[in-house]
Design a protein around this motif. Structure first.
Motif, PDB file in Angstrom:
ATOM      1  N   THR A  11       0.803  -1.119  -0.128  1.00 52.36           N
ATOM      2  CA  THR A  11       0.106   0.090  -0.018  1.00 52.36           C
ATOM      3  C   THR A  11       1.053   1.295   0.104  1.00 52.36           C
ATOM      4  O   THR A  11       1.813   1.342   0.726  1.00 52.36           O
ATOM      5  CB  THR A  11      -0.750   0.082   1.185  1.00 52.36           C
TER       6      THR A  11
ATOM      7  N   PRO B   7       1.898   5.300   0.491  1.00 51.34           N
ATOM      8  CA  PRO B   7       1.369   6.352   1.164  1.00 51.34           C
ATOM      9  C   PRO B   7       0.876   7.394   0.287  1.00 51.34           C
ATOM     10  O   PRO B   7       1.331   8.355   0.012  1.00 51.34           O
ATOM     11  CB  PRO B   7       2.519   6.582   2.001  1.00 51.34           C
TER      12      PRO B   7
ATOM     13  N   GLU C 159       0.784   9.538   4.461  1.00 50.00           N
ATOM     14  CA  GLU C 159       0.882   8.658   5.374  1.00 50.00           C
ATOM     15  C   GLU C 159       0.409   7.409   4.889  1.00 50.00           C
ATOM     16  O   GLU C 159      -0.206   7.124   3.795  1.00 50.00           O
ATOM     17  CB  GLU C 159       0.421   8.917   6.539  1.00 50.00           C
ATOM     18  N   GLY C 160       0.406   6.153   5.503  1.00 48.25           N
ATOM     19  CA  GLY C 160      -0.155   4.947   5.442  1.00 48.25           C
ATOM     20  C   GLY C 160       0.141   4.047   4.525  1.00 48.25           C
ATOM     21  O   GLY C 160      -0.450   2.951   4.012  1.00 48.25           O
TER      22      GLY C 160
ATOM     23  N   SER D 175       2.414   0.869   3.411  1.00 46.16           N
ATOM     24  CA  SER D 175       2.854  -0.534   4.199  1.00 46.16           C
ATOM     25  C   SER D 175       3.065  -1.537   3.074  1.00 46.16           C
ATOM     26  O   SER D 175       2.860  -1.469   2.080  1.00 46.16           O
ATOM     27  CB  SER D 175       1.474  -1.029   5.149  1.00 46.16           C
TER      28      SER D 175
ATOM     29  N   GLU E 254       4.142  -6.067   3.011  1.00 44.05           N
ATOM     30  CA  GLU E 254       4.677  -7.321   3.383  1.00 44.05           C
ATOM     31  C   GLU E 254       5.715  -8.109   2.650  1.00 44.05           C
ATOM     32  O   GLU E 254       5.271  -8.193   1.456  1.00 44.05           O
ATOM     33  CB  GLU E 254       3.431  -8.166   4.001  1.00 44.05           C
TER      34      GLU E 254
ATOM     35  N   THR F 255       7.608   3.038  10.755  1.00 38.52           N
ATOM     36  CA  THR F 255       6.962   3.706  11.947  1.00 38.52           C
ATOM     37  C   THR F 255       6.707   2.342  12.917  1.00 38.52           C
ATOM     38  O   THR F 255       6.752   2.609  14.187  1.00 38.52           O
ATOM     39  CB  THR F 255       5.744   4.228  11.637  1.00 38.52           C
ATOM     40  N   ASP F 256       6.380   1.189  12.302  1.00 39.64           N
ATOM     41  CA  ASP F 256       6.188  -0.025  12.841  1.00 39.64           C
ATOM     42  C   ASP F 256       6.629  -1.170  12.262  1.00 39.64           C
ATOM     43  O   ASP F 256       6.266  -1.261  10.968  1.00 39.64           O
ATOM     44  CB  ASP F 256       5.031  -0.021  13.831  1.00 39.64           C
TER      45      ASP F 256
ATOM     46  N   ASN G  37       5.090  -1.056   8.218  1.00 37.29           N
ATOM     47  CA  ASN G  37       4.366   0.287   8.254  1.00 37.29           C
ATOM     48  C   ASN G  37       5.317   1.424   8.024  1.00 37.29           C
ATOM     49  O   ASN G  37       6.230   1.619   8.840  1.00 37.29           O
ATOM     50  CB  ASN G  37       3.178   0.548   9.246  1.00 37.29           C
TER      51      ASN G  37
ATOM     52  N   ASN H 261       5.772   6.258   6.935  1.00 41.26           N
ATOM     53  CA  ASN H 261       4.984   7.362   6.179  1.00 41.26           C
ATOM     54  C   ASN H 261       6.150   7.872   5.411  1.00 41.26           C
ATOM     55  O   ASN H 261       7.350   7.867   5.625  1.00 41.26           O
ATOM     56  CB  ASN H 261       4.774   8.274   7.460  1.00 41.26           C
TER      57      ASN H 261
END
Length: 621
Positions: free
Chosen positions: A160, A162, A191-192, A194, A196, A392-393, A409, A411
């Motif tokens: 995804t 940002p 932002e947002g 991500s 995997e 961020t994490d 995740n 930004n």
């Protein structure tokens, strides 16, 4: 029949660490003149008469795509006491609000006088954050502008990007009815993000933790020395001799000085010896690997700022995937690596930022192919570069039927968009297409981080877990999560930046995130096991603290080890081990299952910090 819509299988994603550049005017690299007009909130720096062909082309254009540096920051420093830049400007940080080949516009306006030709006693630093590495091969002709975002993101299961959002301010006015009377666009956030990945290397853990040092499998015989000390954060080195050093090769700075890599206690333990057998250490030698992105005389430009300072005279070794004499990592078809590279990753006060390039198209053609008229042959390529990205994490996880996975995740500060098509022509930017041109040879694949025979991920059956003095035999799944405490800030900057539909970064970046700052970290681990012994229950109920630093017992470490197997032979293989020195088990439930089957316990473990040792064919993460 060509597709008339954008399709996910025609999207391309790549990334690179961000790095600044240093320009010395006064004829050393280029002639640079500051001009300004009373009443404007910016000054203009114009380049002429270049002598540095790494940073500038023959028309004295700085080798960055138009608009790519908007939002990046610039500082002036003096390399001698006789700089002719106003001393008040030496204490300021400027924002680049426009870049277009020979011209940089910076805000706020300088105190330095109009029409000042900056002398060679001054350095101009374009700072690393929000600045992708320059591509010295780019040109301004056709669809060939680019930056060096050519690294393989990973075996990506989901992504995804940002997306940019406008924070709209709406006002109802007394006396003007019930409807909204005034709407004003506010700050912009990007932002947002991500993704995997099924982990085939430990690379992304560096961007989650921050620090990296390396140990070579076999030292290269091609060496030189630093000709001048370097500072932490510096993006170039000067060496005694740069013979054989070239773009897309690697330097290893080997300074045998140990530095602390822990902050949870005094670094009074040992120094890492570069192997997997040494797991009890608080320090590591200052060995740093960097990719070469340009060479000008004896100055070598690096793809990422240095993490540590280095003294003059320290050894610098060359490693090159294409030159056997430099002992580059090689992997056999059986999975055995010769001259492997070993990385130590650890929490650091600074997390590296990265730029993420995403291109989407509706036809499987390159940037400079196909029509540009909106017809069936037009790919309508859209390329964006998300700059100033920071993690961020993250969550590292696997279970008993899957690959080791890392969910990240992040930004971004802002987004560059190639707007060449809005001007009625072709794309300006040459998007990277990983397996079509960027990594279409064995050596290029190694440089991009996806070497042949290295692309398979770590699987659950490659792993073992040791904890509290024993190997945990019945692990069903585990996850390790980390929070970086990253915070983004918009600042009051006084810019009155106009914009247009064709601006690559609208409003000169003035409405976007200015800085992103790391905060406190926190880690949490959960592990579901089949219970065959109440050991962990007893450890939990007594609130026992496991600390290698306190008790000196490495058997109590949590060691999560993954190693890919070989089909034949023996030797070094791709391997990764997470080490947790200090932790407390806070939950170890023992419930009776309704199905009368196996008793399971989901342990909850709170680590202070983590370290990672990884071995593979990637010279530099």
């Amino acid at each position: 029949m060509p597709s008339t819509v954008y399709k996910g299988d025609l999207a391309e994603v790549s990334f690179a660490p961000e790095v600044g550049i240093t320009i010395t005017p006064g004829g050393t690299d280029v002639t640079a003149t500051i001009t300004k007009t009373a009443g404007d909130d910016y000054s203009t720096i114009t380049f002429t008469s270049q002598s540095n062909s790494v940073l500038f082309d023959s028309n004295h254009k700085l080798k960055y795509p138009s608009g790519m540096l908007v939002g990046s920051q610039l500082k002036f420093t003096q390399n001698s006491s006789s700089t002719n830049v106003d001393t008040k400007d030496l204490d300021r940080v400027f924002t680049i609000v426009s870049n277009d080949g020979t011209v940089l516009k910076i805000s706020p306006q300088t105190f330095t006088a109009n029409s000042t030709a900056i002398n060679s006693n001054t350095d101009m630093h374009i700072l690393s954050y929000k600045t992708p590495p320059l591509d010295t091969d780019m040109t301004f002709a056709g669809s060939s502008e680019s930056v060096l975002t050519d690294q393989f993101l990973g075996i990506t299961n989901a992504l995804t990007v940002p997306e940019t959002k406008v924070d709209l301010k709406r006002f109802h006015v007394v006396g003007l009815g019930r409807d909204t009377s005034v709407q004003v666009p506010g700050k912009m956030t990007t932002e947002g993000g991500s993704f995997e990945v099924a982990m085939h290397t430990g690379r992304w853990l560096k961007y989650c933790l921050g620090g990296e040092v390396v140990e070579d499998g076999e030292a290269s015989s091609v060496t030189t020395t630093l000709n001048g000390a370097t500072e932490a954060g510096q993006s170039f080195i000067t060496v005694a001799s740069a013979t054989n050093f070239a773009i897309n090769k690697y330097v290893i700075i080997e300074e045998e000085v140990a530095v602390p890599i822990v902050t949870t206690h005094e670094a009074d333990g040992g120094t890492w010896d570069g192997t997997f057998t040494d797991t009890d250490f608080d320090k590591a030698n200052k060995h740093e690997a960097r990719r070469i992105i340009g060479v000008d005389g004896t100055r070598i430009y690096l793809d990422e700022p240095l993490l540590f300072s280095h003294a003059t005279g320290e050894h610098v070794r060359l490693r090159d995937y294409a030159t056997t004499g430099t002992n580059p990592p090689e992997i056999t078809s059986a999975g055995v690596i010769t001259d492997s590279q070993t990385h130590l990753l650890f929490t650091h006060t600074y997390q590296p930022s990265f730029a993420l390039e995403v291109s989407q198209r509706r036809r499987d053609v390159d940037s400079n192919e196909g029509g540009t008229d909106g017809g069936a042959t037009d790919s309508k390529e859209l390329t964006r570069v998300f700059r100033g990205c920071k993690v961020t994490d993250f969550t590292l996880t696997t279970d008993n039927d899957a690959a080791l996975r890392l969910a990240v995740n992040f930004n971004a500060a802002l987004c560059y968009t190639d707007t060449g098509r809005l001007n009625g022509g072709a794309s300006n930017y040459a998007a990277h297409r990983m397996f079509d041109d960027t990594a279409d040879t064995n050596n290029k694949r190694l440089i991009s981080g996806i070497g042949v025979k290295t692309q398979k991920p770590y699987m659950f059956y490659n792993g073992t877990i040791n904890m509290a003095g024993q190997q945990v035999a019945q692990v069903l799944n585990f996850s390790l999560t980390g929070q970086t405490g990253m915070q983004a800030f918009h600042t009051i900057n006084g810019q009155n930046s106009q914009t247009s539909a064709t601006a690559q970064v609208p409003f000169g970046g003035s409405r976007n995130t200015t800085i992103m700052v790391e905060g406190q970290t926190s880690y949490e681990m959960s592990m579901e096991i089949g219970v065959d012994d109440p050991l962990f229950y007893h450890k939990m109920r007594s609130a026992e603290e496991f600390s290698t630093n306190a008790d000196g017992n490495t058997n109590n470490q949590i060691r999560i080890n993954f190693e890919k197997t070989t089909t034949s032979g023996s030797g070094h293989t791709e391997r990764m081990m997470l080490i947790i020195d200090d932790y407390i088990i806070i939950e170890a439930p023992l419930q009776i299952p309704e199905d009368k089957g196996m008793v399971k316990s989901t342990l909850k473990i709170m680590p202070k910090t983590i370290k990672v040792i990884a071995r593979d064919t990637i010279i530099k993460y």
